[in-house]
Design an enzyme around this catalytic site. Structure first.
Site, PDB file in Angstrom:
ATOM      1  N   SER A   1      18.582  35.209  43.024  1.00  8.27           N
ATOM      2  CA  SER A   1      18.816  35.379  44.463  1.00  8.27           C
ATOM      3  C   SER A   1      17.493  35.589  45.173  1.00  8.27           C
ATOM      4  O   SER A   1      16.533  36.129  44.599  1.00  8.27           O
ATOM      5  CB  SER A   1      19.730  36.581  44.713  1.00  8.27           C
ATOM      6  OG  SER A   1      19.771  36.916  46.085  1.00  8.27           O
TER       7      SER A   1
ATOM      8  N   TYR B   1      21.550  45.707  43.555  1.00 13.99           N
ATOM      9  CA  TYR B   1      21.636  44.257  43.429  1.00 13.99           C
ATOM     10  C   TYR B   1      20.247  43.622  43.394  1.00 13.99           C
ATOM     11  O   TYR B   1      19.944  42.787  42.535  1.00 13.99           O
ATOM     12  CB  TYR B   1      22.451  43.704  44.602  1.00 13.99           C
ATOM     13  CG  TYR B   1      22.646  42.203  44.578  1.00 13.99           C
ATOM     14  CD1 TYR B   1      23.538  41.611  43.705  1.00 13.99           C
ATOM     15  CD2 TYR B   1      21.938  41.369  45.459  1.00 13.99           C
ATOM     16  CE1 TYR B   1      23.736  40.242  43.697  1.00 13.99           C
ATOM     17  CE2 TYR B   1      22.129  40.002  45.458  1.00 13.99           C
ATOM     18  CZ  TYR B   1      23.036  39.437  44.574  1.00 13.99           C
ATOM     19  OH  TYR B   1      23.222  38.080  44.576  1.00 13.99           O
TER      20      TYR B   1
END
Length: 700
Positions: A578, A591
């Protein structure tokens, strides 16, 4: 409707209601008959056999009635035959070619002349079997390769056995390569034996016929049933089948385990010239054969029917490994097999050099297609899964033939020169040259985690569309089943599992090895997202992100590399990370940290595995809202809250914030993966950002 006749060895599939719908359309009925015959592999193999019918049509030039023969075209399969796959030829024009036929030495020139006899200009290419049907006068004809008939045809005293089973109601023609002259031999056989119901072709197969499609169908089934019954009455009567059991098979679970461990090693050895896709079966007929006393006698003889050895090569490779050998000792196992493969290749070279003609095509891949592992089963390797699976089906047919022939007499294979002349036939070579170009990812196998939906499914779709076999894995089995059902046969497989559990990850790779022979591409896309500020982030939040994203990637890489090393031709590992692993943003500590760990693991693995041609790279998505399961529920709400907007505004918000003002879709991420595994073949340790351009995520 209930069958009008019971058969024990073939399936009666004629549906009167379906046939009634087609009444009056003889071509449609011929196609229907073909399809139901091809649905039973005991009757004919995939792509094997041929069927035809003759109708009266208007000559397009004279307007007069003319007989037209409709026949399966070259390379077709009767089980799936449609109007597009047939050729329509003027029967009399085809027969008139007899006046210019110059004999066996000029057989091949006749094929081009078939085109001059076409009635339907949209015909499929006429096959080499065309004159075999054309020289016979019957309205409906079946040319089939039933195991029982080939057993009779391949028996040492085939002609006498034919007469014993059918008396004077069946003709017999000795082996001859299919072509115009064989058509003339069938015509002569019928003229010499008027009133027969069919003809047995020595070492080859069966011709049967009828006045209607149904009569032809019933004639075929009855003849096959009679041969099957004759064989069944003699199986094991004078001696045990295949001489009895010499080696007991392992229990099923142990067979599967051994096969999954060995398949990648075999795949590597079989791929010395071109990478191959594998198939494994432990069918009971295979186990009986490979565990028998007669294995050593029969396997080297090779197959008899041309359709069989064209798919399976002239003979199989029989492994000398013990069924319970320790296959975890990879180097030792590979070293023990190298000599067997080298010997097989050398024997194939000798076969080619001994039998080649002045105009023979160049030698083809000398590696085995069929590999027999006594006590475990059979592996087949070919350019794709369908071809490998069909090769296995054909060799099982060959086993059936050997079993039947040995029960009633003695099995005989085609002489090597005859087999070579079929395998390296210029017409067969021309057919191979007409095959479409292979796709970029043909011959490669990919495992995709998170493959049940969203980005993972989009990646799998892209890889499959470009020719790869895909193995989907996800934690939700129902979702996997639904995803897997979207692919055609021989493209995909699935294995439900938790990437945080090493045993379940290992089981996924075992499934891939059993289904396709190994693994070339590992894409770790499984994930979830939790967006919370530091004080709200729990230990559970932290652990699940680290486990699924980071530990899952570690397990997938570890198991994947083990398989790739067995194969010996490198591979690809792609992490779907990501933008958040590069960019610090609010409410994202757990995250973002996990994604950064994924990215650095990629760099570490790239550094370690590069010398082995195993490339490890990252694709960084950002803002994949539409179609991505990660944006469902709390994550989307958390990100919307962090940016002070509503959930409904997220797609537009993310599009506006990238430099290109583009919405990013799962398919865009899939394209990034494809670029890494199919195009950028000298890139490793890299990151591809698929985010529409985020300046703060630029890696340099």
């Amino acid at each position: 409707m209930e069958p009008t006749k019971t058969f024990n060895h073939v399936s009666y599939l004629w549906d009167e209601a379906k046939a009634a719908e087609l009444a009056g359309d003889e071509v449609a009925l011929f196609l229907y008959r073909s399809n139901i015959l091809g649905a039973d592999l005991r009757i004919t193999n995939y792509g094997g056999g041929n069927t035809s019918c003759k109708t009266i049509e208007k000559d397009v030039l004279t307007g007069e009635d003319a007989e037209v023969m409709w026949i399966k075209g070259s390379g077709g399969d009767i089980g799936t035959l449609t109007r597009k796959g047939i050729a329509g030829l003027y029967t009399e024009r085809l027969r008139s070619l007899k006046s210019i036929y110059r004999g066996l030495e000029h057989e091949d020139e006749m094929v081009a002349l078939f085109y001059h006899t076409l009635y339907d200009l949209e015909s499929a290419a006429p096959s080499i079997d065309t004159p075999l049907h054309g020289m016979l006068p019957f309205k409906h004809i079946d040319h089939l390769h039933p195991d029982a008939l080939i057993a009779v045809a391949a028996a040492k005293d085939s002609e006498a056995i034919t007469r014993e089973i059918w008396g004077d109601t069946m003709g017999w023609v000795p082996w001859q390569r299919p072509g115009f002259d064989l058509g003339l031999q069938l015509e002569k056989c019928l003229n010499d034996n008027p009133g027969i119901r069919g003809i047995v072709l020595g070492s080859h197969g069966l011709f049967t016929w009828g006045d209607t499609s149904y009569e032809c169908y019933m004639n075929s089934l009855e003849v096959i049933e009679q041969a099957s019954q004759y064989i069944e009455e003699r199986l094991g009567k004078d001696r045990p089948v295949f001489g009895g059991t010499a080696l007991e098979a392992l229990p099923e679970a142990d067979r599967k385990k051994q096969a999954s461990l060995l398949a990648p090693i075999l795949r590597g050895l079989c791929s010395s010239e071109k990478r191959m896709i594998g198939h494994f079966t432990d069918d009971e007929r295979v186990l009986q054969f490979v565990g028998s006393h007669d294995l050593a006698k029969l396997a080297p003889l090779g197959t008899s029917c041309p359709d069989h050895f064209l798919r399976t090569k002239i003979q199989p490779l029989v492994l000398s490994l013990a069924p319970d050998a320790d296959l975890t000792q990879v180097a030792e196992v590979r070293n023990s097999l190298v000599a067997s493969f080298e010997q097989y290749r050398q024997e194939y070279h000798n076969y080619y050099e001994t039998c080649k003609r002045d105009n023979s095509p160049a030698i083809r891949d000398p590696n085995p297609v069929v590999i027999l592992y006594p006590g475990v089963g059979m592996f087949t390797f070919a350019k794709n899964k369908q071809t490998a699976r069909v090769a296995a089906e054909f060799y099982i047919n060959a086993i059936n033939v050997m079993r039947g022939a040995e029960a009633i007499s003695e099995y005989t294979a085609l002489p090597r020169q005859e087999a070579f002349d079929i395998e390296y036939w210029l017409l067969e070579e021309a057919k191979l040259q007409r095959m479409p170009k292979e796709q970029p990812l043909s011959r490669r196998v990919a495992i995709v985690t998170g493959g049940g939906g969203g980005i993972g499914k989009a990646i799998a779709d892209k890889l499959a569309a470009e020719g790869a076999n895909v193995v989907l894995t996800d934690i939700v089995e129902d979702r996997l089943k639904e995803a897997n059902a979207t692919y055609k046969r021989d493209v995909s497989a699935y294995a439900a599992g938790d990437v945080t559990n090493p045993a379940e990850v290992e089981a996924t790779f075992e499934k891939a090895c059993l289904e396709f022979g190994g693994v070339d591409i590992v894409v770790h896309c499984a994930g979830l997202a939790i967006s919370k500020p530091l004080e709200e982030t729990t230990q559970k939040d932290w652990d699940i992100l680290q486990n699924v994203l980071v530990k899952g990637q570690f397990h997938m890489a570890q198991s994947g590399v083990a398989v790739m090393r067995k194969q010996g031709f490198g591979g690809d590992i792609v992490s779907i990370a990501s933008k958040n692993g590069l960019v610090a943003g609010p409410n994202n500590v757990a995250y973002g940290t996990a994604k950064a760990a994924q990215q650095h693991m990629v760099r570490l693995l790239a550094a370690e595995l590069g010398p082995e041609k195993i490339r490890v790279n990252t694709v960084n998505p950002d803002g994949v809202i539409v179609g991505s399961k990660i944006w469902e529920g709390a994550w989307a709400e958390g990100r919307a809250k962090a940016y002070g907007i509503s959930v409904e505004e997220l797609p537009a918000f993310y599009a506006k914030r990238n430099l290109m003002n583009e919405i990013i879709y799962p398919e865009d991420i899939a394209n990034g993966v494809f670029a890494l595994v199919a195009i950028l073949d000298k890139s490793t340790g890299n990151i591809i950002n698929v985010d529409g351009g985020m300046a703060n995520a630029f890696v340099r």
